[in-house]
Design an enzyme around this catalytic site. Structure first.
Site, PDB file in Angstrom:
ATOM      1  N   HIS A 214     -20.290 104.099 -62.222  1.00 11.53           N
ATOM      2  CA  HIS A 214     -20.901 102.897 -62.777  1.00 11.53           C
ATOM      3  C   HIS A 214     -22.220 102.713 -62.037  1.00 11.53           C
ATOM      4  O   HIS A 214     -22.239 102.643 -60.808  1.00 11.53           O
ATOM      5  CB  HIS A 214     -19.995 101.686 -62.563  1.00 11.53           C
ATOM      6  CG  HIS A 214     -20.536 100.425 -63.171  1.00 11.53           C
ATOM      7  ND1 HIS A 214     -20.023  99.188 -62.876  1.00 11.53           N
ATOM      8  CD2 HIS A 214     -21.538 100.203 -64.042  1.00 11.53           C
ATOM      9  CE1 HIS A 214     -20.690  98.263 -63.541  1.00 11.53           C
ATOM     10  NE2 HIS A 214     -21.622  98.875 -64.260  1.00 11.53           N
ATOM     11  N   ASP A 215     -23.321 102.650 -62.760  1.00 13.74           N
ATOM     12  CA  ASP A 215     -24.627 102.666 -62.104  1.00 13.74           C
ATOM     13  C   ASP A 215     -24.765 101.574 -61.046  1.00 13.74           C
ATOM     14  O   ASP A 215     -25.407 101.776 -60.008  1.00 13.74           O
ATOM     15  CB  ASP A 215     -25.768 102.597 -63.130  1.00 13.74           C
ATOM     16  CG  ASP A 215     -25.628 101.478 -64.150  1.00 13.74           C
ATOM     17  OD1 ASP A 215     -24.761 100.591 -63.980  1.00 13.74           O
ATOM     18  OD2 ASP A 215     -26.376 101.498 -65.147  1.00 13.74           O
ATOM     19  N   THR A 216     -24.136 100.421 -61.286  1.00 13.16           N
ATOM     20  CA  THR A 216     -24.231  99.357 -60.289  1.00 13.16           C
ATOM     21  C   THR A 216     -23.481  99.723 -59.017  1.00 13.16           C
ATOM     22  O   THR A 216     -23.901  99.370 -57.910  1.00 13.16           O
ATOM     23  CB  THR A 216     -23.695  98.029 -60.843  1.00 13.16           C
ATOM     24  OG1 THR A 216     -24.319  97.771 -62.102  1.00 13.16           O
ATOM     25  CG2 THR A 216     -24.000  96.887 -59.896  1.00 13.16           C
ATOM     26  N   THR A 237     -31.703  95.913 -67.364  1.00 11.03           N
ATOM     27  CA  THR A 237     -31.320  95.232 -68.603  1.00 11.03           C
ATOM     28  C   THR A 237     -30.424  94.047 -68.294  1.00 11.03           C
ATOM     29  O   THR A 237     -30.560  92.970 -68.879  1.00 11.03           O
ATOM     30  CB  THR A 237     -30.600  96.218 -69.538  1.00 11.03           C
ATOM     31  OG1 THR A 237     -31.491  97.292 -69.850  1.00 11.03           O
ATOM     32  CG2 THR A 237     -30.157  95.531 -70.806  1.00 11.03           C
ATOM     33  N   ASN A 274     -22.303  88.949 -64.247  1.00  5.28           N
ATOM     34  CA  ASN A 274     -23.282  89.577 -65.135  1.00  5.28           C
ATOM     35  C   ASN A 274     -24.206  88.519 -65.717  1.00  5.28           C
ATOM     36  O   ASN A 274     -23.748  87.637 -66.449  1.00  5.28           O
ATOM     37  CB  ASN A 274     -22.580  90.290 -66.287  1.00  5.28           C
ATOM     38  CG  ASN A 274     -22.059  91.654 -65.915  1.00  5.28           C
ATOM     39  OD1 ASN A 274     -21.423  91.808 -64.884  1.00  5.28           O
ATOM     40  ND2 ASN A 274     -22.325  92.642 -66.750  1.00  5.28           N
ATOM     41  N   GLY A 385     -35.065  98.217 -61.406  1.00  2.89           N
ATOM     42  CA  GLY A 385     -36.378  97.999 -62.011  1.00  2.89           C
ATOM     43  C   GLY A 385     -36.912  96.599 -61.809  1.00  2.89           C
ATOM     44  O   GLY A 385     -38.126  96.396 -61.744  1.00  2.89           O
TER      45      GLY A 385
END
Length: 453
Positions: A214-216, A237, A274, A385
């Site tokens: 999971h990228d997080t 995002t 989130n 980002g």
């Protein structure tokens, strides 16, 4: 991305970048996974051409979405989590297991696209041998391994928040075939080596190592947490806002605040909320570019937004009406007008409203994380980002009243390669997560934003 690790070195080199967005099919919104995988293989081949000494590959991606496998075949393109079908799954799941019970079992905040809701409306599930989340699906095509990396599996809603194992009793109650749940593996485990066509196209039998897929989870590995009470925001995002814990918090208060307990590397818990992040700005920009028929200069827009004087209206960044693709400025304007506030009349002011609203949502989530865990949060680390968005970082500092440390931008890739490097023993036999973070802190210089009085 190529990662160079060792001898005081921690460096990334971008090899390939390509678009990856939703595509509309006759039955709904999908990912163009065929193209995604082709780009991945081409990128790996180019990486090996540039650096023949690659030690291994690690794969991370977004969470919750999956592909179905029968034999060696992927059954169609994976659905996109923003497809409207997920709403039907919510009612079906909650009839079998009310949300309060689900939260005690899986610790996940309510998001209508969590994997178990998608499985509830997946008509092809019984045709599949196994269901694999996106990074696991890539690993399967590369190596043949059928496994689920634990941090990402924790986002499905089907992993027991206390044991970290599949909740097979819950799966059976929801009518899910046991075969769709593959064996769980941990970050650092070896998945296999490149096989068949992938090996031929890439050019070597490279090893694939499980990371925080999971990228997080990978991003949080590379957050150089500067104090024990630091909060983090992994911002792209989405804005994943939270703190790192050793044990889950599944209290009624945490459930009411819609905080989630997701798996982290080394068994840590990512206790977070989130928040809709830069999706709101990117969708607004996409609409304005379509109107203009030309690309928009985002840095110039943000500079103009920073120059906007006076107050701007705020809106709820998590409003469900803003979740789908489409004319974002019109939908935000409707939400603002509904509140009785005046809708900004220029794009600069509109962009400022978007950024300030995201920042307020971030600040609220940090305060709630501190309250629910009993932590006196003293600094916020922003990675991803969003760390490049100076206006957002300053607004987050101002609205939270806390200093913000921005960077590293490529935290996900850094966390990915650091976990691989540790698996190879490059930091010694007993390297901890804190040791990996020390490497990041010594190799990067975050930008500091102090809150304005």
């Amino acid at each position: 991305m190529l990662g160079y690790v060792g001898d005081g070195t921690l460096r990334l080199e971008q090899v390939s970048r390509f678009p990856n967005g939703p595509v509309e099919g006759p039955d709904g919104l999908h990912w163009d996974f065929t193209a995604l995988y082709r780009h991945i293989v081409d990128g790996l081949a180019e990486a090996l051409r540039r650096e023949p000494g690659i030690a291994s590959i690690g794969i991370d991606s977004w969470a919750v979405d999956y592909g179905l496998v029968h034999g060696d075949e992927v059954l169609g393109e994976p659905f996109h989590y923003r497809d409207e079908r997920t709403a039907r799954g919510v009612d079906a799941v909650h009839q079998a297991a009310p949300f309060a019970e689900l939260y005690r079992r899986n610790g996940l905040q309510f998001l209508p696209f969590n994997t178990l809701y998608q499985y509830a409306v997946e008509e092809r599930l019984t045709d599949a041998d196994v269901a694999l989340l996106i990074p696991d699906l890539v690993a399967f095509l590369l190596t043949g391994a059928r496994a689920a990396e634990r941090t990402n599996a924790s986002t499905t809603g089907l992993v027991d928040v206390r044991t970290g194992e599949w909740d097979r009793e819950l799966a059976a109650r929801l009518g899910l075939p046991a075969s769709v749940l593959p064996p769980l593996v941990d970050p650092g485990d070896t998945l296999g080596t490149l096989r068949g066509e992938a090996r031929e196209r890439i050019g070597a039998a490279l090893e694939v190592v499980a990371v925080g897929s999971h990228d997080t989870a990978s991003a949080v590995v590379a957050v150089p947490l500067s104090t024990p009470d630091a909060a983090y925001i992994s911002c792209g995002t989405w804005g994943l806002v939270g703190v790192e814990l050793d044990a889950p918090v599944v209290s009624d208060g945490a459930r009411a605040a819609n905080f989630t307990n997701e798996g982290g590397v080394d068994g840590r818990v990512r206790f977070l909320h989130n928040v809709t992040g830069l999706w709101l700005l990117s969708e607004a920009v996409r609409t304005w570019e379509a109107e203009d028929g030309a690309s928009l200069d985002l840095p110039a827009l943000l500079a103009d937004a920073a120059d906007v004087t006076g107050g701007v209206p705020l809106f709820d960044a998590n409003d469900a009406r803003l979740a789908a693709p489409g004319d974002m400025p019109a939908r935000i304007a409707a939400v603002i007008a509904e509140s009785g506030a005046e809708v900004p009349s220029t794009r600069a002011a509109f962009a400022r409203t978007i950024v300030e609203s995201i920042a307020q949502a971030f600040a609220d989530a940090v305060a709630t994380a501190g309250r629910l865990t009993g932590r006196d949060v003293d600094v916020i680390h922003v990675v991803g980002g969003g760390a490049l968005n100076r206006l957002l970082c300053q607004a987050t500092a101002d609205r939270s009243g806390l200093p913000v440390l921005a960077g590293p931008v490529e935290a996900t890739a850094l966390g990915n390669v650091l976990v691989q490097a540790r698996a190879h023993g490059w930091f010694g036999p007993d390297a901890t997560l804190e040791d990996l973070r020390r490497v990041v802190a010594e190799s990067t210089a975050p930008e500091r934003y102090e809150p304005h009085a």
